[in-house]
Scaffold this active site. Structure first.
Site, PDB file in Angstrom:
ATOM      1  N   HIS A  20     -41.622   2.744  -8.264  1.00 17.81           N
ATOM      2  CA  HIS A  20     -40.541   3.077  -7.338  1.00 17.81           C
ATOM      3  C   HIS A  20     -40.480   2.099  -6.165  1.00 17.81           C
ATOM      4  O   HIS A  20     -41.312   1.200  -6.025  1.00 17.81           O
ATOM      5  CB  HIS A  20     -40.715   4.515  -6.818  1.00 17.81           C
ATOM      6  CG  HIS A  20     -41.961   4.722  -6.014  1.00 17.81           C
ATOM      7  ND1 HIS A  20     -42.074   4.356  -4.689  1.00 17.81           N
ATOM      8  CD2 HIS A  20     -43.167   5.266  -6.350  1.00 17.81           C
ATOM      9  CE1 HIS A  20     -43.274   4.661  -4.238  1.00 17.81           C
ATOM     10  NE2 HIS A  20     -43.964   5.212  -5.223  1.00 17.81           N
TER      11      HIS A  20
ATOM     12  N   HIS B 152     -27.186   0.585  -4.225  1.00 18.17           N
ATOM     13  CA  HIS B 152     -28.624   0.342  -4.345  1.00 18.17           C
ATOM     14  C   HIS B 152     -29.309   1.413  -5.199  1.00 18.17           C
ATOM     15  O   HIS B 152     -30.177   1.092  -6.007  1.00 18.17           O
ATOM     16  CB  HIS B 152     -29.247   0.312  -2.950  1.00 18.17           C
ATOM     17  CG  HIS B 152     -30.640  -0.225  -2.922  1.00 18.17           C
ATOM     18  ND1 HIS B 152     -30.950  -1.522  -3.283  1.00 18.17           N
ATOM     19  CD2 HIS B 152     -31.839   0.355  -2.584  1.00 18.17           C
ATOM     20  CE1 HIS B 152     -32.256  -1.723  -3.160  1.00 18.17           C
ATOM     21  NE2 HIS B 152     -32.802  -0.605  -2.746  1.00 18.17           N
TER      22      HIS B 152
ATOM     23  N   ASP C 277     -24.080  -3.024  -3.601  1.00 24.71           N
ATOM     24  CA  ASP C 277     -25.375  -2.758  -2.959  1.00 24.71           C
ATOM     25  C   ASP C 277     -25.302  -3.149  -1.485  1.00 24.71           C
ATOM     26  O   ASP C 277     -24.981  -4.289  -1.149  1.00 24.71           O
ATOM     27  CB  ASP C 277     -26.481  -3.550  -3.654  1.00 24.71           C
ATOM     28  CG  ASP C 277     -27.882  -3.034  -3.324  1.00 24.71           C
ATOM     29  OD1 ASP C 277     -28.124  -2.682  -2.154  1.00 24.71           O
ATOM     30  OD2 ASP C 277     -28.726  -2.973  -4.233  1.00 24.71           O
TER      31      ASP C 277
END
Length: 448
Positions: free
Chosen positions: A177, A424, A396
């Site tokens: 992540h 994003h 993004d």
């Protein structure tokens, strides 16, 4: 010089005045809280927590300040101690406070020596900071002799059936992540969609909570460098589950860690998938380019202003963590009461599942400092003929949408997919089915 040019410059100066005033005031506040925290740390813990306000510092296992020598060798970012400071005349007062703290520390060191002679030993390594949360979920890792990262594992059905495993060995995929997140980023969104396909039976999936985040250990004697994050993944996933080969999928800041991990294990990695990676071509001063591009000092929108405070102001950031992270259980209860959300609230909860020490150092040492290693790691992967895929959203707002194209300019073998109107996070969120299908194609087409 034309009148329009003069007017444009005057307008720009007028608009920048509020920004200058606000951030000058924040510079003063950050200095003030530096002194306050030094006094509170000594009063509550008996020792000063080192900071990066006056000079290059490093935190060793004893929590002391030392001149930082060869900081690049240990992975420390220049942005930690190179952030521009105003009101430098106040440093004289800060140095005076540090002298008082040092004198106090010398007295306590003498007491500590006498305690050790009498058989009294204190382990400061396992004691969390007073401004951090001390709930069971946050400090449970301290109770084990060999702590490891929290890993969510979904095993392939083939690996559970010995006869099938021999015929069709399963593949391994490690999911990493990004900043202020956890393994939930993958397990709550992508894993359910991957599981709906029969193809998932061929893959062992490992989603990790990075060091200092989620349910993983948050040691206060760690500098959270890129090397540290890679080594903890090696210990907690690759060695723990005896992975001989694997794919890596990462989002945002996790892409920097994924590239470092893949380059170190270039013979074992099969493919690397980077989702919204922050990419800056390696050159002198790239760390400051990264901090100014990713988290510039901005008053608007509010999210950008908060990001500016967390990135540029060490002690104001600690105040925010004291309010939010130390009291995360209270915020979770309030959030659930007022929103009624249960399964979709992981993004809010993840924001509070770290310490200031882990968040501050990871942001600077990995997000800003790690970008200078991306080109070298990509070169290693290209030389090893490994497949690197980049998935970018054209809308993004956190990372430049051109990051993938810039990477491909320097490394033509990198494959880039630009997703129209995706942001994003929405490059994955709300298009989980498409993302799952694309990922399966990447995994299947990876060289054996």
């Amino acid at each position: 010089m034309s009148n329009s040019t003069i007017l444009r410059k005057c307008t720009k100066s007028l608009l920048s005045a509020p920004k200058f005033l606000v951030f000058s005031y924040l510079d003063f506040l950050d200095f003030l809280f530096c002194v306050i925290y030094k006094c509170l740390d000594v009063f509550i813990e008996g020792k000063v927590s080192p900071c990066y306000c006056t000079s290059k510092k490093m935190i060793n296992e004893n929590g002391s300040n030392e001149k930082l020598e060869g900081n690049e060798e240990i992975g420390m970012s220049e942005t930690l101690h190179g952030r521009k400071k105003k009101l430098m005349e106040l440093i004289v007062l800060l140095q005076f406070v540090e002298k008082l703290m040092k004198r106090k520390k010398e007295i306590e060191a003498d007491c500590s020596y006498r305690n050790q002679k009498n058989g009294v030993v204190h382990n400061h390594r396992l004691k969390n900071r007073w401004s951090d949360c001390g709930c069971d979920s946050c400090i449970s890792w301290m109770k084990t002799d060999d702590p490891k990262l929290h890993v969510v594992v979904k095993q392939a059905s083939n690996s559970q059936d010995d006869s099938k495993a021999n015929q069709n060995p399963s593949e391994n995929v490690i999911f990493i992540h990004g900043i202020l997140s956890s393994s939930s980023f993958w397990t709550k969104t992508l894993f359910p969609k991957l599981s709906e396909s029969k193809k998932s039976n061929e893959y062992n999936m490992f989603a990790v909570d990075l060091l200092g985040y989620g349910k993983s250990p948050k040691p206060r004697d760690n500098l959270y460098t890129l090397k540290d994050h890679v080594e903890w993944i090696e210990k907690s996933v690759i060695s723990q589950f005896e992975l001989n080969s694997f794919h890596v999928v990462a989002h945002s800041m996790g892409c920097i860690i994924a590239l470092a991990l893949a380059a170190k294990h270039s013979k074992s990695v099969k493919s690397v998938t980077l989702v919204a990676p922050p990419y800056f071509p390696s050159k002198d001063g790239v760390e400051f380019t990264a901090i100014n591009c990713l988290t510039p000092k901005k008053l608007w929108p509010p999210v950008a202003f908060i990001s500016s405070i967390m990135a540029w102001y060490e002690h104001l950031g600690r105040c925010a963590c004291l309010l939010m992270c130390r009291n995360h259980r209270t915020w979770e209860k309030l959030f659930k009461i007022f929103t009624g959300l249960r399964d979709e609230d992981f993004m809010f909860f993840d924001l509070t599942k770290h310490t200031h020490h882990s968040g501050w150092h990871t942001t600077h040492n990995v997000l800003y400092g790690g970008v200078k290693q991306m080109d070298g790691n990509l070169e290693t992967l290209m030389e090893s003929k490994k497949k690197v895929h980049v998935i970018m959203g054209t809308k993004d707002q956190y990372v430049s949408p051109d990051s993938g194209n810039e990477m491909k300019k320097k490394f033509p073998d990198v494959e880039v997919a630009n997703i129209p109107n995706a942001g994003h996070r929405s490059v994955l969120f709300k298009r989980e089915n498409d993302f799952a299908q694309d990922l399966f194609k990447i995994l299947e087409n990876a060289a054996p």
